[in-house]
Every structure is written in structure tokens, then in C-alpha cells.
Design a protein around this motif. Sequence first.
Motif, PDB file in Angstrom:
ATOM      1  N   GLY A 132      36.149  49.927  63.170  1.00 54.20           N
ATOM      2  CA  GLY A 132      35.777  51.650  62.853  1.00 54.20           C
ATOM      3  C   GLY A 132      36.113  52.614  61.421  1.00 54.20           C
ATOM      4  N   LEU A 133      37.630  52.360  60.715  1.00 52.46           N
ATOM      5  CA  LEU A 133      37.019  53.289  59.495  1.00 52.46           C
ATOM      6  C   LEU A 133      36.320  52.660  58.199  1.00 52.46           C
ATOM      7  CD1 LEU A 133      41.215  51.420  58.417  1.00 52.46           C
ATOM      8  CD2 LEU A 133      40.377  54.075  58.814  1.00 52.46           C
ATOM      9  N   ALA A 134      35.609  52.114  58.163  1.00 47.33           N
ATOM     10  CA  ALA A 134      34.317  51.739  57.324  1.00 47.33           C
ATOM     11  C   ALA A 134      33.261  52.599  58.182  1.00 47.33           C
ATOM     12  CB  ALA A 134      34.028  50.301  57.647  1.00 47.33           C
ATOM     13  N   ARG A 135      33.417  52.991  59.530  1.00 53.03           N
ATOM     14  CA  ARG A 135      32.073  53.691  60.264  1.00 53.03           C
ATOM     15  C   ARG A 135      32.477  55.836  59.218  1.00 53.03           C
ATOM     16  NH1 ARG A 135      31.432  51.456  65.703  1.00 53.03           N
ATOM     17  NH2 ARG A 135      29.524  50.020  65.113  1.00 53.03           N
ATOM     18  N   ALA A 136      33.986  55.273  60.190  1.00 52.97           N
ATOM     19  CA  ALA A 136      33.961  56.446  59.765  1.00 52.97           C
ATOM     20  C   ALA A 136      33.737  57.342  58.274  1.00 52.97           C
ATOM     21  CB  ALA A 136      35.548  56.753  60.859  1.00 52.97           C
ATOM     22  N   LEU A 137      34.636  56.066  57.658  1.00 50.75           N
ATOM     23  CA  LEU A 137      35.082  56.646  56.204  1.00 50.75           C
ATOM     24  C   LEU A 137      33.388  56.020  54.712  1.00 50.75           C
ATOM     25  CD1 LEU A 137      38.387  55.416  55.466  1.00 50.75           C
ATOM     26  CD2 LEU A 137      37.299  57.709  56.003  1.00 50.75           C
ATOM     27  N   GLY A 138      32.335  55.324  55.738  1.00 48.71           N
ATOM     28  CA  GLY A 138      31.171  55.090  54.756  1.00 48.71           C
ATOM     29  C   GLY A 138      31.631  54.187  54.132  1.00 48.71           C
ATOM     30  N   ALA A 139      32.242  53.182  54.250  1.00 47.66           N
ATOM     31  CA  ALA A 139      32.792  52.279  53.906  1.00 47.66           C
ATOM     32  C   ALA A 139      31.874  50.406  53.898  1.00 47.66           C
ATOM     33  CB  ALA A 139      34.451  52.048  53.698  1.00 47.66           C
ATOM     34  N   GLN A 140      32.425  49.611  52.703  1.00 46.68           N
ATOM     35  CA  GLN A 140      32.134  48.760  52.783  1.00 46.68           C
ATOM     36  C   GLN A 140      33.181  48.219  53.051  1.00 46.68           C
ATOM     37  OE1 GLN A 140      31.102  48.061  48.663  1.00 46.68           O
ATOM     38  NE2 GLN A 140      28.624  48.489  48.797  1.00 46.68           N
ATOM     39  N   LEU A 141      32.433  46.674  53.952  1.00 49.70           N
ATOM     40  CA  LEU A 141      33.658  45.624  54.038  1.00 49.70           C
ATOM     41  C   LEU A 141      33.121  44.682  53.052  1.00 49.70           C
ATOM     42  CD1 LEU A 141      33.004  46.336  58.290  1.00 49.70           C
ATOM     43  CD2 LEU A 141      35.438  46.728  57.128  1.00 49.70           C
ATOM     44  N   GLU A 142      34.526  43.979  53.255  1.00 52.00           N
ATOM     45  CA  GLU A 142      34.629  42.181  52.909  1.00 52.00           C
ATOM     46  C   GLU A 142      35.646  41.541  53.088  1.00 52.00           C
ATOM     47  OE1 GLU A 142      35.468  40.869  48.423  1.00 52.00           O
ATOM     48  OE2 GLU A 142      34.375  42.701  48.466  1.00 52.00           O
ATOM     49  N   THR A 143      35.858  39.989  54.076  1.00 44.64           N
ATOM     50  CA  THR A 143      36.573  39.174  54.320  1.00 44.64           C
ATOM     51  C   THR A 143      36.115  37.822  53.594  1.00 44.64           C
ATOM     52  OG1 THR A 143      36.913  38.746  56.510  1.00 44.64           O
ATOM     53  CG2 THR A 143      34.356  38.341  55.727  1.00 44.64           C
ATOM     54  N   LEU A 144      37.735  37.541  53.972  1.00 42.76           N
ATOM     55  CA  LEU A 144      38.188  36.474  52.565  1.00 42.76           C
ATOM     56  C   LEU A 144      39.019  35.889  53.225  1.00 42.76           C
ATOM     57  CD1 LEU A 144      39.485  35.409  50.102  1.00 42.76           C
ATOM     58  CD2 LEU A 144      40.882  36.587  50.107  1.00 42.76           C
ATOM     59  N   SER A 145      38.505  34.408  53.141  1.00 42.47           N
ATOM     60  CA  SER A 145      39.557  32.928  53.872  1.00 42.47           C
ATOM     61  C   SER A 145      40.111  32.022  53.043  1.00 42.47           C
ATOM     62  CB  SER A 145      38.647  32.720  55.504  1.00 42.47           C
ATOM     63  OG  SER A 145      39.884  31.158  55.871  1.00 42.47           O
ATOM     64  N   VAL A 146      41.114  32.072  52.574  1.00 38.29           N
ATOM     65  CA  VAL A 146      42.021  31.386  51.967  1.00 38.29           C
ATOM     66  C   VAL A 146      42.069  30.115  52.558  1.00 38.29           C
ATOM     67  CG1 VAL A 146      43.988  31.269  50.326  1.00 38.29           C
ATOM     68  CG2 VAL A 146      43.309  33.222  51.222  1.00 38.29           C
ATOM     69  N   ALA A 167      46.676  35.231  46.896  1.00 37.52           N
ATOM     70  CA  ALA A 167      44.431  34.954  46.363  1.00 37.52           C
ATOM     71  C   ALA A 167      44.389  36.676  47.661  1.00 37.52           C
ATOM     72  CB  ALA A 167      44.135  33.907  47.045  1.00 37.52           C
ATOM     73  N   ILE A 168      44.664  36.918  48.402  1.00 34.18           N
ATOM     74  CA  ILE A 168      44.514  38.100  48.674  1.00 34.18           C
ATOM     75  C   ILE A 168      44.328  39.249  47.958  1.00 34.18           C
ATOM     76  CG2 ILE A 168      45.001  39.821  50.333  1.00 34.18           C
ATOM     77  CD1 ILE A 168      46.036  37.716  52.294  1.00 34.18           C
ATOM     78  N   ILE A 169      45.684  39.330  47.559  1.00 41.41           N
ATOM     79  CA  ILE A 169      46.320  40.198  46.664  1.00 41.41           C
ATOM     80  C   ILE A 169      45.242  40.762  45.488  1.00 41.41           C
ATOM     81  CG2 ILE A 169      48.235  41.971  44.593  1.00 41.41           C
ATOM     82  CD1 ILE A 169      49.625  40.675  47.229  1.00 41.41           C
ATOM     83  N   GLU A 170      45.115  39.057  44.554  1.00 42.55           N
ATOM     84  CA  GLU A 170      44.294  38.858  43.289  1.00 42.55           C
ATOM     85  C   GLU A 170      42.870  39.496  43.330  1.00 42.55           C
ATOM     86  OE1 GLU A 170      44.528  35.091  41.509  1.00 42.55           O
ATOM     87  OE2 GLU A 170      47.112  35.884  42.005  1.00 42.55           O
ATOM     88  N   HIS A 171      42.421  39.391  44.906  1.00 43.58           N
ATOM     89  CA  HIS A 171      40.577  39.273  44.795  1.00 43.58           C
ATOM     90  C   HIS A 171      41.095  41.345  45.009  1.00 43.58           C
ATOM     91  CE1 HIS A 171      36.848  39.795  46.169  1.00 43.58           C
ATOM     92  NE2 HIS A 171      37.043  39.514  47.624  1.00 43.58           N
ATOM     93  N   ALA A 172      41.792  41.680  46.092  1.00 43.52           N
ATOM     94  CA  ALA A 172      42.139  42.865  46.117  1.00 43.52           C
ATOM     95  C   ALA A 172      41.203  43.129  44.851  1.00 43.52           C
ATOM     96  CB  ALA A 172      42.674  43.340  46.967  1.00 43.52           C
ATOM     97  N   LYS A 173      42.166  43.153  44.182  1.00 47.77           N
ATOM     98  CA  LYS A 173      42.134  44.233  43.074  1.00 47.77           C
ATOM     99  C   LYS A 173      40.992  43.676  41.708  1.00 47.77           C
ATOM    100  CE  LYS A 173      47.127  44.279  41.858  1.00 47.77           C
ATOM    101  NZ  LYS A 173      48.466  43.467  40.935  1.00 47.77           N
ATOM    102  N   GLN A 208      53.738  40.427  55.388  1.00 46.70           N
ATOM    103  CA  GLN A 208      54.930  41.222  54.569  1.00 46.70           C
ATOM    104  C   GLN A 208      54.704  40.566  53.185  1.00 46.70           C
ATOM    105  OE1 GLN A 208      57.255  42.250  56.161  1.00 46.70           O
ATOM    106  NE2 GLN A 208      58.466  42.873  54.182  1.00 46.70           N
ATOM    107  N   ARG A 209      54.041  39.581  52.694  1.00 46.53           N
ATOM    108  CA  ARG A 209      54.079  39.292  51.206  1.00 46.53           C
ATOM    109  C   ARG A 209      53.187  40.434  50.979  1.00 46.53           C
ATOM    110  NH1 ARG A 209      55.418  33.898  53.103  1.00 46.53           N
ATOM    111  NH2 ARG A 209      57.492  33.539  52.683  1.00 46.53           N
ATOM    112  N   VAL A 210      51.978  40.194  51.114  1.00 48.17           N
ATOM    113  CA  VAL A 210      51.181  41.620  50.801  1.00 48.17           C
ATOM    114  C   VAL A 210      51.822  42.891  50.658  1.00 48.17           C
ATOM    115  CG1 VAL A 210      48.324  42.333  51.451  1.00 48.17           C
ATOM    116  CG2 VAL A 210      49.179  39.848  51.360  1.00 48.17           C
ATOM    117  N   LEU A 211      52.589  43.022  52.334  1.00 50.78           N
ATOM    118  CA  LEU A 211      52.842  44.540  51.894  1.00 50.78           C
ATOM    119  C   LEU A 211      53.863  44.717  50.698  1.00 50.78           C
ATOM    120  CD1 LEU A 211      54.039  44.991  55.502  1.00 50.78           C
ATOM    121  CD2 LEU A 211      52.901  46.376  53.987  1.00 50.78           C
TER     122      LEU A 211
END
Length: 144
Positions: A24-38, A97-103, A130-133
Amino acid sequence: MYKRILVPTDGSDVTSKAVDTAIGLARALGAQLETLSVKEPFPYSAMSEIQPIAPQEYFEAQEQIAQRRVQKVVDVCRAAGLECAALTLEAVHPWEAIIEHAKAGACDLIVMASHGRRGMRALLLGSETQRVLVHSTVPVLVVR
């Protein structure tokens, strides 16, 4: 506002809520999506020469599981008319890994699901969300 949205997945049902929100956000904002599994690294113990499973079998099984997780997200995005880049990473701590990849991937928003654990369960089981937050400098949207 947000150009690249990262949606980590652990394959749980709760993740689907985060995926729907990200779409929904990507549609509204025209953003790209990416998914990650660790993927979890091989639980090798230097103390034991006997392993219940060969390392290569373990790595292949972990990769298959991670690929199924990200493919599920890609399929939902595609059904919604959006493309979604997918990748798998190996790490001892998924939140790192989530934080490092996001950066590294120049993501400017992380959309994650929360299981909503409270009290002792939250304390004992911990929470990757919680840790990502706590540690992320990239904005995080938590979906319940």
C-alpha cells in the motif's frame, strides 16, 4: 518521501500484514519494494566431530527455506502489480543483517511485523523487530 522500502520476512503469517502495508505504501508513494530473509549459519560445534547433518545439506536446506519465504513475498507483490527485489543473507543475528542491508541498499524505510509478545514471553523469546527498532537509524514501521 520513501523511495525504497525493505520488508524482511521470517515466513510467519504475521509477515503478510507487513507485506500488505508495504504494498500500500509503495503504491501510494511510487516506491520500490525489496524483501529479505535471513538464514541461520551452520551450528557447528568445535567440540564435536560428529554432526547430525552435513554442513552442505544444512546450507542447501536453509537456502531453500529462505528462497521460499522471499518468493512468497515476491508473488504477493506481483499479484498486486508491483515488482519486488528479493535476497537472502546469512547472519547470526537477523536484526543486524536487516539493518546492515537497509543501510547498504539505500532503503529509507523498513516495514516489519510484530508478533505482539508482552511480558516474560517478550523478555525470554526476544524480538528481532524490537532490536531493529532500537538499533536502526533507518525509520521502521511496525505492523501488528
